[in-house]
Design a protein around this motif. Sequence first.
Motif, PDB file in Angstrom:
ATOM      1  N   ILE A  12     -40.653   2.193   8.306  1.00  0.00           N
ATOM      2  CA  ILE A  12     -41.698   2.814   9.112  1.00  0.00           C
ATOM      3  C   ILE A  12     -42.904   3.147   8.238  1.00  0.00           C
ATOM      4  O   ILE A  12     -42.729   3.638   7.126  1.00  0.00           O
ATOM      5  CB  ILE A  12     -41.144   4.080   9.822  1.00  0.00           C
ATOM      6  N   PRO A  13     -44.111   2.871   8.728  1.00  0.00           N
ATOM      7  CA  PRO A  13     -45.298   3.235   7.949  1.00  0.00           C
ATOM      8  C   PRO A  13     -45.343   4.749   7.701  1.00  0.00           C
ATOM      9  O   PRO A  13     -45.058   5.540   8.612  1.00  0.00           O
ATOM     10  CB  PRO A  13     -46.460   2.791   8.839  1.00  0.00           C
ATOM     11  N   ASN A  14     -45.681   5.132   6.494  1.00  0.00           N
ATOM     12  CA  ASN A  14     -45.781   6.557   6.151  1.00  0.00           C
ATOM     13  C   ASN A  14     -46.697   7.306   7.112  1.00  0.00           C
ATOM     14  O   ASN A  14     -46.420   8.450   7.469  1.00  0.00           O
ATOM     15  CB  ASN A  14     -46.290   6.727   4.719  1.00  0.00           C
ATOM     16  N   ASP A  15     -47.769   6.663   7.544  1.00  0.00           N
ATOM     17  CA  ASP A  15     -48.723   7.301   8.451  1.00  0.00           C
ATOM     18  C   ASP A  15     -48.142   7.544   9.848  1.00  0.00           C
ATOM     19  O   ASP A  15     -48.739   8.271  10.639  1.00  0.00           O
ATOM     20  CB  ASP A  15     -49.990   6.452   8.588  1.00  0.00           C
ATOM     21  N   ASN A  16     -47.002   6.929  10.152  1.00  0.00           N
ATOM     22  CA  ASN A  16     -46.428   7.049  11.492  1.00  0.00           C
ATOM     23  C   ASN A  16     -45.211   7.974  11.555  1.00  0.00           C
ATOM     24  O   ASN A  16     -44.565   8.075  12.597  1.00  0.00           O
ATOM     25  CB  ASN A  16     -46.023   5.676  12.022  1.00  0.00           C
ATOM     26  N   VAL A  17     -44.880   8.646  10.462  1.00  0.00           N
ATOM     27  CA  VAL A  17     -43.681   9.486  10.446  1.00  0.00           C
ATOM     28  C   VAL A  17     -43.766  10.594  11.494  1.00  0.00           C
ATOM     29  O   VAL A  17     -42.795  10.845  12.218  1.00  0.00           O
ATOM     30  CB  VAL A  17     -43.415  10.059   9.038  1.00  0.00           C
ATOM     31  N   ASP A  18     -44.910  11.252  11.628  1.00  0.00           N
ATOM     32  CA  ASP A  18     -45.028  12.327  12.621  1.00  0.00           C
ATOM     33  C   ASP A  18     -44.879  11.795  14.040  1.00  0.00           C
ATOM     34  O   ASP A  18     -44.192  12.399  14.876  1.00  0.00           O
ATOM     35  CB  ASP A  18     -46.355  13.071  12.474  1.00  0.00           C
ATOM     36  N   SER A  19     -45.496  10.647  14.332  1.00  0.00           N
ATOM     37  CA  SER A  19     -45.360  10.039  15.658  1.00  0.00           C
ATOM     38  C   SER A  19     -43.914   9.638  15.922  1.00  0.00           C
ATOM     39  O   SER A  19     -43.392   9.820  17.025  1.00  0.00           O
ATOM     40  CB  SER A  19     -46.245   8.799  15.782  1.00  0.00           C
ATOM     41  N   TYR A  20     -43.270   9.094  14.890  1.00  0.00           N
ATOM     42  CA  TYR A  20     -41.869   8.699  15.032  1.00  0.00           C
ATOM     43  C   TYR A  20     -41.006   9.937  15.309  1.00  0.00           C
ATOM     44  O   TYR A  20     -40.133   9.907  16.172  1.00  0.00           O
ATOM     45  CB  TYR A  20     -41.374   7.974  13.786  1.00  0.00           C
ATOM     46  N   ARG A  21     -41.237  11.022  14.568  1.00  0.00           N
ATOM     47  CA  ARG A  21     -40.464  12.244  14.752  1.00  0.00           C
ATOM     48  C   ARG A  21     -40.588  12.749  16.189  1.00  0.00           C
ATOM     49  O   ARG A  21     -39.592  13.161  16.807  1.00  0.00           O
ATOM     50  CB  ARG A  21     -40.896  13.327  13.770  1.00  0.00           C
ATOM     51  N   GLU A  22     -41.787  12.723  16.750  1.00  0.00           N
ATOM     52  CA  GLU A  22     -41.981  13.161  18.135  1.00  0.00           C
ATOM     53  C   GLU A  22     -41.198  12.278  19.100  1.00  0.00           C
ATOM     54  O   GLU A  22     -40.549  12.769  20.028  1.00  0.00           O
ATOM     55  CB  GLU A  22     -43.467  13.147  18.480  1.00  0.00           C
ATOM     56  N   MET A  23     -41.263  10.958  18.882  1.00  0.00           N
ATOM     57  CA  MET A  23     -40.532  10.026  19.732  1.00  0.00           C
ATOM     58  C   MET A  23     -39.021  10.250  19.585  1.00  0.00           C
ATOM     59  O   MET A  23     -38.283  10.299  20.571  1.00  0.00           O
ATOM     60  CB  MET A  23     -40.872   8.585  19.348  1.00  0.00           C
ATOM     61  N   ALA A  24     -38.555  10.424  18.344  1.00  0.00           N
ATOM     62  CA  ALA A  24     -37.131  10.629  18.080  1.00  0.00           C
ATOM     63  C   ALA A  24     -36.632  11.940  18.686  1.00  0.00           C
ATOM     64  O   ALA A  24     -35.493  12.013  19.166  1.00  0.00           O
ATOM     65  CB  ALA A  24     -36.872  10.595  16.577  1.00  0.00           C
ATOM     66  N   ASP A  25     -37.469  12.957  18.663  1.00  0.00           N
ATOM     67  CA  ASP A  25     -37.094  14.238  19.259  1.00  0.00           C
ATOM     68  C   ASP A  25     -36.815  14.069  20.750  1.00  0.00           C
ATOM     69  O   ASP A  25     -35.817  14.575  21.276  1.00  0.00           O
ATOM     70  CB  ASP A  25     -38.203  15.260  19.014  1.00  0.00           C
TER      71      ASP A  25
END
Length: 127
Positions: A12-25
């Motif tokens: 996963i791109p480092n810049d997308n970790v926050d977006s991924y976390r929201e989706m994963a939540d």
Amino acid sequence: MERYVDGFVIPIPNDNVDSYREMADEAGKLWIEHGALEYFEGVGDDMDPDTDEMSMVTFPRLAETRDDETVVFSFIVFESRDHRDEVNAKVMEDPAMDPENFDEEMPFDTERMSYGGFRSIVGYESR
């Protein structure tokens, strides 16, 4: 009880970790709501561990990450493979999974995600 686990390794791109976390939540809530026993998502932290010169493949190498990427390791625990199939079917039928409900595109390249289902052969839990 022989549990069953769906496991994922995702570059996963480092810049997308926050977006991924929201989706994963949101995904985690959905899987638990439909019966999964546990849902876990973790982002790479110690990705170049000291292995005392023991040869092994690190997750970044396994996932073929690029310089601007990290690895997400995730798993979902079920009672059995049949239970996994039942839960996943319910999740896929849930209106929250309708692509029209997604405001943003996926924060990672789904074609580079690794996935597999695993039957347990050893398992311990502390209580």
